[in-house]
Design a protein around this motif. Sequence first.
Motif, PDB file in Angstrom:
ATOM      1  N   PRO A  94       0.831  -1.216   0.000  1.00  0.00           N
ATOM      2  CA  PRO A  94       0.000   0.000   0.000  1.00  0.00           C
ATOM      3  C   PRO A  94       0.865   1.266   0.000  1.00  0.00           C
ATOM      4  CG  PRO A  94      -0.840  -1.581   1.572  1.00  0.00           C
ATOM      5  CD  PRO A  94       0.478  -2.122   1.110  1.00  0.00           C
ATOM      6  N   LYS A  96       0.206   5.651   0.120  1.00  0.00           N
ATOM      7  CA  LYS A  96      -0.685   6.802   0.136  1.00  0.00           C
ATOM      8  C   LYS A  96       0.146   8.052   0.380  1.00  0.00           C
ATOM      9  CE  LYS A  96      -4.634   4.156   1.883  1.00  0.00           C
ATOM     10  NZ  LYS A  96      -5.220   4.018   0.544  1.00  0.00           N
ATOM     11  N   GLN A 109       7.911  -0.441  -1.946  1.00  0.00           N
ATOM     12  CA  GLN A 109       6.928   0.309  -2.723  1.00  0.00           C
ATOM     13  C   GLN A 109       7.476   0.653  -4.102  1.00  0.00           C
ATOM     14  OE1 GLN A 109       6.284   3.483   0.054  1.00  0.00           O
ATOM     15  NE2 GLN A 109       4.399   2.593   0.891  1.00  0.00           N
ATOM     16  N   LYS A 127      -4.646  -4.248 -10.002  1.00  0.00           N
ATOM     17  CA  LYS A 127      -5.190  -3.430  -8.922  1.00  0.00           C
ATOM     18  C   LYS A 127      -4.048  -2.776  -8.153  1.00  0.00           C
ATOM     19  CE  LYS A 127      -8.272  -3.666  -4.921  1.00  0.00           C
ATOM     20  NZ  LYS A 127      -9.100  -4.550  -4.059  1.00  0.00           N
ATOM     21  N   THR A 128      -4.181  -1.494  -7.855  1.00  0.00           N
ATOM     22  CA  THR A 128      -3.119  -0.765  -7.170  1.00  0.00           C
ATOM     23  C   THR A 128      -3.711   0.407  -6.414  1.00  0.00           C
ATOM     24  OG1 THR A 128      -0.886   0.137  -7.462  1.00  0.00           O
ATOM     25  CG2 THR A 128      -2.575   0.846  -9.028  1.00  0.00           C
ATOM     26  N   ASP A 129      -2.867   1.119  -5.665  1.00  0.00           N
ATOM     27  CA  ASP A 129      -3.324   2.289  -4.913  1.00  0.00           C
ATOM     28  C   ASP A 129      -3.333   3.536  -5.796  1.00  0.00           C
ATOM     29  OD1 ASP A 129      -4.007   1.209  -2.515  1.00  0.00           O
ATOM     30  OD2 ASP A 129      -2.119   1.659  -1.504  1.00  0.00           O
ATOM     31  N   LEU A 130      -4.165   4.496  -5.405  1.00  0.00           N
ATOM     32  CA  LEU A 130      -4.322   5.721  -6.178  1.00  0.00           C
ATOM     33  C   LEU A 130      -3.014   6.511  -6.283  1.00  0.00           C
ATOM     34  CD1 LEU A 130      -6.357   7.543  -7.674  1.00  0.00           C
ATOM     35  CD2 LEU A 130      -6.843   8.641  -5.488  1.00  0.00           C
ATOM     36  N   SER A 131      -2.191   6.489  -5.252  1.00  0.00           N
ATOM     37  CA  SER A 131      -0.951   7.268  -5.276  1.00  0.00           C
ATOM     38  C   SER A 131       0.008   6.762  -6.349  1.00  0.00           C
ATOM     39  CB  SER A 131      -0.273   7.231  -3.907  1.00  0.00           C
ATOM     40  OG  SER A 131      -1.061   7.907  -2.945  1.00  0.00           O
ATOM     41  N   TYR A 132       0.044   5.445  -6.575  1.00  0.00           N
ATOM     42  CA  TYR A 132       0.863   4.915  -7.666  1.00  0.00           C
ATOM     43  C   TYR A 132       0.364   5.440  -9.014  1.00  0.00           C
ATOM     44  CZ  TYR A 132       2.816   1.431  -4.394  1.00  0.00           C
ATOM     45  OH  TYR A 132       3.451   0.802  -3.351  1.00  0.00           O
ATOM     46  N   TYR A 163      -9.093   2.742 -14.410  1.00  0.00           N
ATOM     47  CA  TYR A 163      -9.171   2.861 -12.954  1.00  0.00           C
ATOM     48  C   TYR A 163     -10.266   3.796 -12.441  1.00  0.00           C
ATOM     49  CZ  TYR A 163      -4.737   0.330 -12.732  1.00  0.00           C
ATOM     50  OH  TYR A 163      -3.758  -0.629 -12.845  1.00  0.00           O
ATOM     51  N   TYR A 167     -11.688   4.470  -8.563  1.00  0.00           N
ATOM     52  CA  TYR A 167     -11.247   5.721  -7.950  1.00  0.00           C
ATOM     53  C   TYR A 167     -11.969   6.896  -8.618  1.00  0.00           C
ATOM     54  CZ  TYR A 167      -7.496   2.802  -6.094  1.00  0.00           C
ATOM     55  OH  TYR A 167      -6.786   1.816  -5.446  1.00  0.00           O
TER      56      TYR A 167
END
Length: 528
Positions: A94, A96, A109, A127-132, A163, A167
């Motif tokens: 993760p 952020k 990361q 699937k990944t986090d928005l910050s990436y 995405y 998001y």
Amino acid sequence: MSNDRKQPHFTELVWESTEQNVAIPPRNSSEPALPKISSANIGKPKASSEPSLQLQLWDLETDTPEPVTTTEGQFVTRAKELEHKTEDSALFVPFKSYWPTYGHMTGTQSRWYFYWRNEVRQGRYPKTDLSYIFLHVYELINGVGWEDPYDGYRQLSQIWEAYRDNYKRLDQYLGGWIADFSFVHHLDVPLALIVARSRGLAGDLAELELMRGLTTAPEQLTFTVLTAMSDYDISKSKFYMGEGKEALEQYIPQVVALINAYVTRKHGSNLVEMFPPGPSVMRERYLFRSAVYDISLYGYSVLIPVVRISKSPSLRSLITRLFRLTENKLRELLGYRGRLKGVNVDADMDDLITRFLKREFEKEKQEDKGPAVVIDREKLERLQSDSEIVRSLLTVEDMNELEELEDSEFEVNNEETESEEEIEDEKEKEEIIVSLEPELAIEDVHAVIVETEWEQFASAISPLQREALLALLNEDGRQDLQRLAAANGTMSELLIDEINDIAMDILGDLIIDGEEVAEEYLINLFNI
């Protein structure tokens, strides 16, 4: 003590200066008064180190200033260094960060990011986090990760599409950033999707897309953009809220494009030229707001000429009436009770729209039913194979007859000795030939008929329709056909329908399937 705090306190300020006896100029004089000089000071130089100090400071200011390094500039430099870095595998970690950069990531990361970015570049979107996602977007808008600006635009659009369901914040930022990207690189791309997805951006972008659609790309007009031109709030229509939504959103843009083509053909001017809006106004647009963006690349802002096309009263009135007329026609075709009142348009336009919508609905019904004639390709191939066998048998029989004639003088007495098995074999061959001879004859006749029908078809179509068919053979056939249609004041869909109508009348089949020439007719087009 409390009373002392409430008492006023006074401070005396003393301003000192070395200048003395300075005369005060009169009120009506704009010239400064000169100071009085004492005779005792005449001839005595004033000892001061100020002039030399000023010269020293002036000399220092002429030195080359140190380059200013910004956080955004450092990000771009680092991004270029890491542009081709990849990881073969990595575990998701993760991440952020409000303004994510490389320095904000840990080692694990970073490994996930470079693995994920490589997957995205290959068209896969794990699937990944928005910050990436934002970090990769920052790279793209700063010119890292692409050579051709259109490729950068494509990557940004695909990331948004992949995405945005997960998001929702992407709609808030990416629409505006992609629009900015198209402006700084002068890309000729539609803005309709951005207008539809990005609330708060519809103003200038909607005007730009309306102008582009009504002048150079009418086939790319969209329902969402056109609603900015209508005084009729169709979203409150019961028909739109019910069964008519899909049909209205599909056909209203086509109807507007149709009328634009009709007006162009009839009057030699498109709708914008017939109902000219006011002059353009220059609008300043700040680039890539809230993004990690190096302003040394493309500047802080751009000036965009915007024509307020939606403010043209005459054009707005026509588009509003086309919205209402199209709804009435679709209500009729879909069997919906009730009609909108007070819809008045030119009779020719009304008739054209009626014929167009009926044709489109009939075409959809036919597509739902499937093709009128279904060709069993397996049987066709088997028939062709059998035909080849028959031809071979006929050739063998002819050769046998010749040999029998040559040897008849020597073998007359032997004819009676043929075995029953040989006789049966000959009878079987004859039966095969007899059974297939009608099919062979039909095949030859069919070839002649097809050739004759094709000649009739080639003679029946117009030069424009012939040019349209040839355009579809090109690699970019769809775009070539659209440009050809626009240049001749019509629509690609109408050209296709007209050609297919003639083909059905003469050939009994559609020659254009979708937006491609049917495979069985490709060879004929080279002789058209």
